[in-house]
Design an enzyme around this catalytic site. Structure first.
Site, short mmCIF file in Angstrom:
data_model
loop_
_atom_site.label_atom_id
_atom_site.label_comp_id
_atom_site.label_asym_id
_atom_site.label_seq_id
_atom_site.Cartn_x
_atom_site.Cartn_y
_atom_site.Cartn_z
N TYR A 369 0.97 -1.16 -0.22
CA TYR A 369 0.14 0.05 -0.39
C TYR A 369 1.05 1.21 0.25
O TYR A 369 1.54 1.24 0.82
CB TYR A 369 -0.76 0.02 1.30
CG TYR A 369 -1.55 0.68 1.78
CD1 TYR A 369 -2.90 1.91 0.83
CD2 TYR A 369 -1.96 1.50 2.85
CE1 TYR A 369 -3.01 2.27 0.70
CE2 TYR A 369 -3.24 2.47 3.59
CZ TYR A 369 -3.40 3.06 2.39
OH TYR A 369 -4.31 4.10 2.89
N TYR A 523 -9.41 -4.36 9.09
CA TYR A 523 -7.58 -4.22 9.76
C TYR A 523 -8.07 -2.77 9.94
O TYR A 523 -7.28 -2.39 11.90
CB TYR A 523 -7.40 -3.70 8.41
CG TYR A 523 -5.70 -2.75 8.73
CD1 TYR A 523 -5.36 -3.81 8.45
CD2 TYR A 523 -5.33 -1.10 8.29
CE1 TYR A 523 -3.58 -2.77 9.07
CE2 TYR A 523 -4.73 -0.73 8.46
CZ TYR A 523 -3.37 -1.62 8.68
OH TYR A 523 -2.37 -0.69 9.15
N HIS A 524 -8.81 -1.64 10.10
CA HIS A 524 -8.95 -0.63 10.53
C HIS A 524 -9.75 -0.67 12.44
O HIS A 524 -8.83 0.38 13.19
CB HIS A 524 -9.65 0.43 9.36
CG HIS A 524 -9.30 0.64 8.23
ND1 HIS A 524 -9.89 -0.55 7.72
CD2 HIS A 524 -8.20 1.74 7.48
CE1 HIS A 524 -9.37 -0.23 6.43
NE2 HIS A 524 -8.49 0.47 6.08
N LYS A 880 -7.73 18.33 16.98
CA LYS A 880 -7.21 17.05 16.33
C LYS A 880 -7.07 18.04 14.97
O LYS A 880 -8.76 19.05 14.81
CB LYS A 880 -8.47 15.94 15.27
CG LYS A 880 -8.07 15.01 16.34
CD LYS A 880 -6.83 13.60 16.60
CE LYS A 880 -6.40 13.46 15.51
NZ LYS A 880 -5.09 12.43 14.98
N ASP A 884 -6.74 15.31 8.82
CA ASP A 884 -6.43 13.86 9.68
C ASP A 884 -7.76 13.09 11.28
O ASP A 884 -7.76 13.77 11.79
CB ASP A 884 -5.04 14.42 11.02
CG ASP A 884 -4.62 13.12 11.81
OD1 ASP A 884 -4.81 12.42 11.71
OD2 ASP A 884 -3.46 13.72 13.18
N HIS A 886 -7.16 10.05 12.28
CA HIS A 886 -6.41 9.02 13.52
C HIS A 886 -7.03 10.07 14.72
O HIS A 886 -6.25 10.62 15.68
CB HIS A 886 -4.86 9.46 13.22
CG HIS A 886 -4.80 8.39 12.67
ND1 HIS A 886 -3.73 9.44 11.02
CD2 HIS A 886 -4.03 7.63 11.48
CE1 HIS A 886 -3.17 8.61 10.55
NE2 HIS A 886 -3.20 7.58 10.29
#
Ligand code: B12
Length: 1001
Positions: A369, A523-524, A880, A884, A886
């Site tokens: 990736y 996955y996330h 944040k 972004d 995250h």
């Protein structure tokens, strides 16, 4: 538990063999049967292998090799012992009193090799005075019973090694140590050790003592860090084969001497494998595996040995992170309790793999990736990777693109080209795939929010390459539900986002039959903190929601289900990850079966996997090679169809060319040198694995039922349940790390202060990329027919409004006319609106797990002291900025600070510096903590500080945290940041430091 799989039938080996023959076009199975040293290796093994048993150690000593000629040998040994080594092998030993100074030889194992006669005399004299236990690597007579002899098994064939060790071993009356060298042929090495252990115990009635050593000679100087992957697989063979002691040779000993750095990385491997992967929890963990038992049998067939007997259990119980109680020992009695035994690969419910032949016919696709800065730079990178053995592409887009903004939008100042490639129009997409034939190379695109414009650009780029879009193969992630749970690159509210998915299913089913229209991603969730059962359950529940969407859009299950694909995260919990992937396949088949498919392929779960980025550390980054290799092995044993392996600088920045090469070559090594592709589901049948598969499947099934009772995943998301469960798991994990209950090597265990290996980091000049993108945008907007673009965009808005027509089809029309990504997104947004997440912070979980920890208590009393002194609790805003998304770190920090007694404000995602400054000032916070992970820190942090300064008497302490390369710290300090807390920060420690700064005034 009620029966789960009564709708599926079991198969015998004959049926599997017939299926294989069909899959390889009626050729004979012999044609894909391999031979290693005259041992036949068939593509599969299923049920009924003869099994033997013996006692296997649960614990293995960690051995380090030290050259006693080095004048610092004693110092090196002491350091090793201080860092988890429990046994030392000194080569060329002399002068024992100084060599062993300060070493508690009564507690640890000492081995000596490459000694001369004089040394043996010295040893005899020495052991009269001091107790040593261990071994000499030779057969000379030694008076002490504590020092045993060693039979060094030469590098002959596997069978001969066993024979040699046995014949030589029985010549000894007293206890003896067997030293085997382990190379990269993964299963053969495991079976060799197991066979020898069993043979020895059955013939002598005593347990063998095995010291396994990773090989030296296969470690090249060129691309030397790849040797760390080799020692990883060799260690695993040694551990699973049942070694009493394992010596990992440093990756560089074949071409230079081991040094401080290589010794440390080698030592850390032991700790990583045991403490982060729980490899030493279950004894003989692969016992029962049809393939490994077959190989073991092959090695033992010339000796008469009685089969496995079930001895009285003296097994202990331990708890896995998923709350499952596991045992330290499993035997064949467990099999009777397992409903899924007897299912095969290539036939529903696909326990052992979606295809009958799996890697025997075609190994998994190496699919790294990547994407950064401009389309041109990413294109160059892709072409190089394809030339170097990568087989498929996987595109990472920047966050502006993800969130549907063109590069000139004011909200994406810090994000353009930073954490992926910037794509504004079809022209960018064409450059991205320049000279990459889209009908031949399969392309995976991680795109969810802006899926309509991006997929339309891809389709138009292919058409303009002269390709029939029927030939397009690849995958679009298109999994919006998990965006609302964890990934945060949504644009529109859930109901509208689901409509988009239906349109994409329809369009691709009709026009792009080879294209996977969704990649349903766990996955996330794992990266955001989910344990394996949660990841599995919520992903399958999302999948179920998408299936219902497809049916609602008027399609039949068999029209689209075969093109659904999955995506798992693979973390450090080796056995659990393998079991999760097997459990996923049987549960998915069960779920789809309810829709009465006619095509069995509709029930097959095909998956991509990515090794975990969360598990990788900024500290001592070369440790990450071992972690990634181990995780890759788990993904492969679990039967993945494609794999991304993370680079060692994961927690620092986007991968550099250097680190990306090592990550890719880890897979190339596994494919080519370990024999891992020779047979399907090689661990199938192993009692521990089958038991774990059952337990995880049942746990996940329970959670899926919970979601169903809430009315399906869309409803559950509205209630906030899945997000909350994942955030709770993340907070619990953080507390366990911060309180040292869970060890992360280099972070809270075996920390290193050495600055010995600096690595080059990829740096992106996002201002330059943005300027370039903006100038291209201007040019395109000038050259196109703006009137037709406007009309095409209006059609899109109309479709959103009236729910008539297909959005993807309309977007393809607009893309052909050079409408931009931002324009297509806005055309939808004007009707659908932009989704605003509610921003809750959980509380109490962190505290519950860490309350007895001293540092936590110290931080708590300091925050009380602050409150007493100032009359207000310390107040922090966690912010944040930019696109972004995250938020794992920000959420975990927020809940922990709240548990420490701070008043915590958490800003919404995607704020601009102006908005953050305003909120911080209005809420009168003492501290503004900015969490930045996507690389925009140098652009956005100075801006927020400037904004704060515009307010009169503003006195806010600014701190930053997240993925910020250390070389940027000074820049941030110069701009007014008081402290930076990077990955691996222990939260109570950061709180103490912040409070001390505040108290100093
Ligand atoms: C988890 C993760 C994800 C998850 C995020 C889940 C979530 N909801 O947060 C998922 C899988 C969804 C994801 C996706 C992406 N990711 Co990501 N991700 C990571 C990863 C692996 C770990 C981050 C993490 O959560 N760590 C655990 C938390 C607890 O740690 P932390 O945030 O660092 O916080 C700690 C300290 O830093 C500090 N701290 C942090 N903030 C603050 C604030 C205060 C006040 C204090 C006191 C302390 C403090 O204390 C915390 C506790 O120790 C990192 C790599 C890494 N190992 O760090 C990449 C990484 C951040 N991701 C990256 C990228 C590129 C992406 C994507 C943009 C990829 C793409 N192009 O599509 C997407 C987009 C996501 C988005 N919406 O923004 C890059 C960023 C590159 C860069 N900086 O240049 C990284 C660095 C990986 C890499 N090397 O390529 N990702």
């Amino acid at each position: 538990m009620n029966k789960l799989y009564q709708n599926f039938s079991k198969s015998n080996s004959k049926e599997w063999e017939e299926n294989i023959c069909k899959e390889i076009q009626n050729k004979n199975i012999e044609q894909i049967t391999k031979h290693v040293e005259n041992i036949e290796i068939k593509p599969f093994y299923h049920l009924n292998e003869q099994k033997y048993s013996a006692k296997f150690p649960i614990f293995s000593e960690n051995f380090q090799l030290i050259d006693a000629r080095d004048k610092n040998a004693n110092k090196i040994a002491l350091e090793a012992l201080h860092n988890g080594i429990t046994g030392i092998c000194f080569t060329h030993p002399v002068n024992l009193s100084s060599l062993l100074k300060g070493i508690h030889t009564e507690y640890i194992q000492i081995n000596f090799s490459n000694y001369d006669k004089n040394f043996l005399e010295e040893l005899e004299e020495f052991i009269v005075k001091k107790k040593i236990h261990g071994a000499i690597h030779g057969k000379e007579k030694i008076i002490s019973k504590e020092i045993i002899n060693t039979i060094i098994v030469p590098a002959v064939s596997f069978k001969e090694q066993i024979q040699f060790a046995f014949i030589e071993g029985v010549k000894f009356k007293s206890k003896v140590q067997f030293k085997f060298t382990i190379r990269s042929n993964f299963f053969m090495e495991i079976a060799k050790l197991r066979a020898f252990r069993i043979l020895w115990e059955h013939k002598t009635g005593t347990e063998a003592y095995i010291l396994s050593s990773t090989s030296i000679i296969n470690k090249a100087e060129k691309d030397n860090y790849n040797n760390i992957s080799k020692t990883t697989t060799e260690y695993l063979s040694a551990q699973f084969g049942g070694s009493d002691a394992i010596l990992i040779n440093s990756f560089n000993v074949n071409y230079e001497k081991a040094n401080k750095f290589s010794d440390r990385i080698t030592r850390n491997q032991f700790e990583i494998f045991k403490k982060e992967s729980y490899l030493d929890k279950v004894t003989d963990p692969l016992k029962g595996s049809y393939y490994i038992e077959y190989l073991t049998n092959q090695f033992l067939k010339d000796y008469k040995i009685a089969p496995e007997e079930i001895k009285k259990k003296n097994s202990k119980t331990w708890q896995a992170a998923e709350g499952i109680a596991l045992k330290t020992e499993y035997n064949k009695s467990i099999i009777n309790e397992i409903e899924h035994i007897g299912f095969i690969a290539g036939k529903p419910p696909f326990l052992r793999g979606p295809y009958s032949t799996m890697y025997v016919k075609k190994p998994w696709t190496i699919r790294q990736y990547a994407g950064f800065s401009t389309a041109k730079e990413s294109n160059n990178f892709y072409k190089k990777n394809l030339a170097a053995g990568q087989k498929g592409l996987s595109v990472a887009f920047d966050l502006a693109t993800h969130r549907g903004y063109d590069s000139d939008h004011p909200r994406v100042e810090g994000d353009v080209g930073m954490a992926g490639v910037a794509i504004d129009t079809v022209e960018d997409m064409k450059v991205l795939f320049n000279k990459i034939p889209l009908d031949q190379i399969s392309v995976s695109m991680t795109m969810n929010g802006a899926v309509i414009p991006i997929l339309s650009f891809y389709i138009v780029a292919a058409i303009e390459q002269g390709i029939d879009i029927k030939e397009l193969k690849g995958t679009i992630q298109n999994d919006i539900l998990k965006e609302f749970m964890v990934r945060n690159t949504y644009i529109y509210p859930p109901e509208h986002s689901i409509k988009i998915i239906g349109d994409i299913f329809k369009y691709t089913t009709e026009k792009m039959p080879k294209f996977n229209s969704i990649s349903i991603s766990g996955y996330h969730m794992q990266e955001a903190g989910a344990t394996a059962d949660i990841e599995l359950a919520y992903t399958l529940a999302n999948g179920l929601e998408y299936v219902r969407t497809g049916i609602k859009a008027g399609m039949k299950i068999d029209e689209f289900a075969p093109r659904l694909s999955f995506f798992w995260g693979i973390g450090m919990n080796y056995f659990t990850e393998i079991a999760k992937m097997r459990a996923a396949r049987i549960l998915w088949a069960k779920i789809i079966k309810e829709f009465n498919p006619k095509n069995p392929k509709s029930m097959a779960l095909r998956t991509h996997c990515q090794t975990s980025g969360w598990s990788l550390t900024e500290q001592d980054p070369f440790n990450n090679i071992s972690r990634t290799c181990l995780e890759a092995m788990a993904a492969i044993m679990g039967g993945t169809q494609s794999l991304h392996t993370n680079a060692l600088d994961e927690a620092i920045a986007l991968p550099s060319e250097f680190s990306a090469k090592i990550a890719r070559e880890t897979q190339i090594y596994l494919q080519n040198e370990t024999g891992i592709c020779d047979t399907v589901d090689p661990l199938g049948g192993a009692y521990y694995i089958e038991h774990l598969t059952k337990e995880i499947a049942e746990k996940a099934w329970g959670l899926i039922q919970e979601v169903e009772e809430a009315g399906g995943m869309s409803k559950a998301i509205e209630s906030g349940l899945p997000k909350m469960k994942i955030e709770q798991a993340a907070a619990k994990k953080q507390a366990r790390i911060d309180s040292n209950q869970d060890k992360i090597i280099g972070v809270n265990f075996n920390k290193s202060n050495e600055e010995d290996k600096k690595i080059e980091i990829l740096e992106i000049d996002n201002t330059k990329v943005r300027e370039e993108q903006i100038s291209n945008l201007k040019k395109i907007k000038k050259e196109r027919n703006n009137k037709s673009v406007k009309l095409a965009l209006e059609e899109i808005t109309k479709c959103c409004k009236e729910n008539k027509g297909n959005l993807l089809e309309l977007a393809v029309n607009a893309a052909k006319l050079r409408a931009t990504l931002g324009e297509i997104s806005s055309a939808c947004e004007s009707e659908f609106g932009r989704y605003q997440a509610n921003n809750q912070v959980i509380s109490g979980i962190y505290k519950m797990e860490i309350k007895d920890n001293k540092t936590f208590q110290e931080a708590q009393s300091l925050s009380n002291h602050f409150a007493k002194k100032t009359g207000r609790r310390p107040r922090i805003m966690i912010a944040k900025m930019g696109q972004d998304g995250h938020d794992r770190g920000a959420k975990v920090v927020a809940t922990s600070f709240a548990d420490l007694g701070f008043d915590v404000d958490i800003g919404p995602l995607f704020q601009t510096p102006i908005e953050v400054a305003k909120q911080a000032i209005e809420n009168d916070v003492h501290i503004l903590g900015i969490s930045s992970l996507a690389g925009s820190h140098k652009t956005l942090i100075p801006k927020v500080i400037n904004e704060i300064k515009k307010y009169k008497n503003s006195n806010v302490l600014i701190i930053a945290g997240g993925v910020i390369p250390q070389r940027d710290y000074d820049f941030l300090y110069e701009n007014g940041v008081s402290e930076v807390f990077g990955p691996g920060t222990i939260i109570s420690e950061s709180a103490i430091s912040i409070l001390n700064t505040l108290l100093k005034g």
